[in-house]
Design an enzyme around this catalytic site. Structure first.
Site, PDB file in Angstrom:
ATOM      1  N   HIS A 203       0.854  -1.175   0.000  1.00 42.58           N
ATOM      2  CA  HIS A 203       0.000   0.000   0.000  1.00 42.58           C
ATOM      3  C   HIS A 203       0.898   1.235   0.000  1.00 42.58           C
ATOM      4  CE1 HIS A 203      -3.482  -2.503   0.827  1.00 42.58           C
ATOM      5  NE2 HIS A 203      -2.815  -3.082   1.818  1.00 42.58           N
TER       6      HIS A 203
ATOM      7  N   CYS B 189      -0.089   2.608  -4.288  1.00 40.90           N
ATOM      8  CA  CYS B 189      -0.864   3.830  -4.487  1.00 40.90           C
ATOM      9  C   CYS B 189      -0.002   5.039  -4.142  1.00 40.90           C
ATOM     10  CB  CYS B 189      -2.108   3.835  -3.598  1.00 40.90           C
ATOM     11  SG  CYS B 189      -3.357   2.652  -4.123  1.00 40.90           S
TER      12      CYS B 189
END
Lengths: 203, 203
Positions: free
Chosen positions: B70, B114
């Site tokens: 992430h 991300c």
């Protein structure tokens, strides 16, 4: 082309060099000569240039935007009054929504400007070079390298955006890398491989 | 290679794909298997990997660092506990001062993560495609493009640093561009031209 002259000796030489290459590569310059704007005039000038492109009836194969000035940390390019314009606001002026005429055409930005005040003292290379001087004595000279060089960074998405991952197949970028590398991985340069990975993610 | 599995279905497929390519390209993996660290363990793990490289007696021609997890706006990659490590602190761990063994060798970073929460709705292309469906009817389909694509941005210096300009000759980048373009400008791809401009500024 924008070039701030104030406090930037050498600027005229840059303009001359750029004009030579604009001509050799056959670029038209719809906004006329090189501009030297105040900070608050930078974005409107680029919007005007963009609108001229959008309204053009010619086929346009590429757009080159050269911004030469003082610059400041945080992504600012300065007008001749020292007021800055944010590059993060400038780049989107030419995106696929605001500049449909340039969809699928290269949009090249040359930013000649400082990006902060740090100076790199560099580092001595572990290599030694022997060079010949005019009187033919061999002299050992230690090369200096920048502190950081030879980096190649690949991001799976644009700054600020989410990155795609399929729960079953895995991440989109890794999937496309696998496809592209399977065909070209043993032959192509890394730059060409990731250019292909990038374009293949779009289509 | 680092890959956080928690909350990231598809991660195993990514690891498998990357391992295939690590093997095909003949990369050694001195840090052993893929790691899945907490946030505060990321930098120490990379420092350990870097130290193993520095202490190696082998010739090393390239280093590939794959970070899959992430991510968060502002340049953070997260450990499995959701704590972030700053990429701006990670990249310098392998620079010419801290990792002399990799001087003049490519240091490739793949960041699958991300970079914020924005999602791109895209834009309809001005092109129309006719595609054939299975029952052979022609169907007009409108391509969708990302909001921003086909950008190529060249900076004259690294983020945070000053840019060089000679009072008489003009800016260093423009000078080198002129030299490189004079020799290769009409033949090479823009990517190759600016790779050459970049390396020529170093030497």
């Amino acid at each position: 082309m924008m070039c701030v002259r104030r406090g930037r000796p050498g600027a005229e030489e840059d303009i001359q060099t750029m004009n030579t290459w604009f001509n050799k590569f056959g670029f038209a310059t719809p906004s006329g000569q090189c501009i030297d704007p105040d900070g608050k005039e930078i974005k409107p000038a680029l919007e005007k240039f963009r609108d001229q492109i959008n309204q053009s009836n010619d086929d346009i194969s590429c757009c080159l935007i050269t911004l030469m000035s003082h610059g400041r940390e945080g992504g600012y390019i300065l007008g001749k009054d020292g007021i800055g314009a944010s590059l993060e606001e400038i780049f989107p002026l030419f995106n696929n929504v605001l500049c449909p005429k340039l969809q699928q055409k290269p949009k090249v930005f040359l930013i000649q400007a400082c990006r902060g005040g740090k100076r790199d003292a560099g580092v001595s290379s572990t290599d030694q070079l022997s060079i010949e001087t005019e009187d033919n004595d061999d002299v050992d000279e230690i090369r200096r390298l920048p502190t950081a060089s030879d980096y190649y960074v690949v991001y799976s998405t644009q700054k600020g955006y989410v990155s795609l991952r399929n729960d079953v197949i895995g991440s989109r970028m890794i999937e496309i890398m696998d496809q592209v590398f399977s065909v070209h991985g043993m032959e192509w340069h890394i730059g060409d491989l990731f250019t292909k990975v990038c374009t293949q993610q779009i289509w």
